[in-house]
Enzyme design. Structure first.
Site, mmCIF file in Angstrom:
data_model
loop_
_atom_site.group_PDB
_atom_site.id
_atom_site.type_symbol
_atom_site.label_atom_id
_atom_site.label_comp_id
_atom_site.label_asym_id
_atom_site.label_seq_id
_atom_site.Cartn_x
_atom_site.Cartn_y
_atom_site.Cartn_z
ATOM 1 C CB SER A 12 -0.908 0.024 1.225
ATOM 2 O OG SER A 12 -1.664 -1.165 1.302
HETATM 3 N N1 SAH Z 1 -1.151 -4.002 3.768
HETATM 4 C C1 SAH Z 1 -0.635 -4.700 2.617
HETATM 5 C C2 SAH Z 1 -1.544 -4.457 1.440
HETATM 6 C C3 SAH Z 1 -1.509 -5.482 0.381
HETATM 7 S S1 SAH Z 1 -2.684 -5.223 -0.908
HETATM 8 C C4 SAH Z 1 0.753 -4.193 2.321
HETATM 9 O O1 SAH Z 1 1.034 -3.048 2.635
HETATM 10 O O2 SAH Z 1 1.552 -4.929 1.762
HETATM 11 C C5 SAH Z 1 -4.082 -6.112 -0.350
HETATM 12 C C6 SAH Z 1 -3.919 -7.590 -0.154
HETATM 13 O O3 SAH Z 1 -5.222 -8.108 0.108
HETATM 14 C C7 SAH Z 1 -3.395 -8.388 -1.331
HETATM 15 O O4 SAH Z 1 -2.247 -9.093 -0.938
HETATM 16 C C8 SAH Z 1 -4.533 -9.368 -1.690
HETATM 17 O O5 SAH Z 1 -4.100 -10.637 -2.092
HETATM 18 C C9 SAH Z 1 -5.266 -9.443 -0.360
HETATM 19 N N2 SAH Z 1 -6.672 -9.855 -0.423
HETATM 20 C C10 SAH Z 1 -7.631 -9.534 -1.318
HETATM 21 N N3 SAH Z 1 -8.811 -10.120 -1.014
HETATM 22 C C11 SAH Z 1 -8.580 -10.840 0.137
HETATM 23 C C12 SAH Z 1 -9.392 -11.679 0.944
HETATM 24 N N4 SAH Z 1 -10.672 -11.906 0.684
HETATM 25 N N5 SAH Z 1 -8.825 -12.265 2.031
HETATM 26 C C13 SAH Z 1 -7.520 -12.057 2.339
HETATM 27 N N6 SAH Z 1 -6.701 -11.290 1.598
HETATM 28 C C14 SAH Z 1 -7.220 -10.684 0.508
#
Ligand code: SAH
Length: 208
Positions: free
Chosen positions: A59
């Site tokens: 993010s």
């Molecule tokens: N806070 C993280 C953000 C990653 S982006 C960072 O800073 O790295 C959001 C993430 O949500 C992705 O890795 C995606 O695979 C995950 N995601 C999407 N839908 C999801 C779900 N239903 N359950 C768990 N993870 C999910």
């Protein structure tokens, strides 16, 4: 433009995104470069989302700062982190909740879950406070409920009823809905107060 982790924190403070001392300390101690792919390390301190594979991103720092300032994690709390991705936000949370707190993080993509585990393994003092679960976080994670706070990094059309249920009374959810960040306070079992902040961009929450 920030070229060190401290400069990134300074930029977020100057921009008014980061205010709370415990969160500032977490941003300084948890190095964003430890959570991005090798070839992107040079860009780790830029205030932008970066690709981490599988069409997902770590993010944008200002969004993480903004959402954590709304969540205001406290020492000793148990927090559910949905969409763990790189593990950066889970590590920031773990730093803030201290050694009596816990972070339950849910990620649906196995390779990312494993990547986050590797990133967090580098933080001796944080790793025992974080448990990463492989699964669909849109249903929360019943096994460890109730939670003091819940935060999500992927956007749905509405806040999952399961999250509201798995939250303690007095607890807070901070999550993206569409292009907004919403904060929900659980006043009592049936009563929720919501506030919405417009103008963000998120990857979608994908329900299995
Ligand atoms: N806070 C993280 C953000 C990653 S982006 C960072 O800073 O790295 C959001 C993430 O949500 C992705 O890795 C995606 O695979 C995950 N995601 C999407 N839908 C999801 C779900 N239903 N359950 C768990 N993870 C999910």
């Amino acid at each position: 433009m920030a070229t060190t982790n401290d400069e990134l924190a300074d930029e977020l403070i100057k921009g008014g995104y980061l205010k709370t001392p415990t969160l500032i300390e977490a941003f300084r101690e948890v190095d964003r470069a430890d959570f991005v792919p090798e070839r992107l390390k040079k860009d780790a301190y830029m205030n932008v989302p970066l690709p981490i594979g599988f069409d997902q991103t770590i993010s944008q720092p200002l969004t993480v700062a903004f959402m954590l300032e709304l969540l205001l994690p406290q020492p000793g709390e148990k927090i559910l982190d949905i969409g763990t991705g790189s593990g950066w936000q889970a590590a920031l949370l773990a730093h803030t909740v201290g050694d009596k707190g816990r972070v339950i993080a849910v990620e649906r993509i196995q390779e990312l879950k494993e990547m986050a585990d590797r990133h967090i393994a580098g933080y001796e003092d944080l790793k025992d406070r974080i448990e990463i679960i492989l699964g669909d976080g849109s249903k929360g994670y019943e096994e460890e409920a109730p939670y003091d706070k819940i935060i999500a990094a992927a956007a749905a059309d509405e806040i999952s009823p399961a999250w509201k249920e798995q939250l303690k009374t007095g607890g807070v959810i901070v999550a993206p809905v569409g292009a907004s960040v919403v904060i929900i306070n659980k006043v009592d079992a049936e009563k929720f107060e919501t506030k919405e902040y417009y103008g963000f961009s998120f990857v979608p929450l994908i329900s299995d």
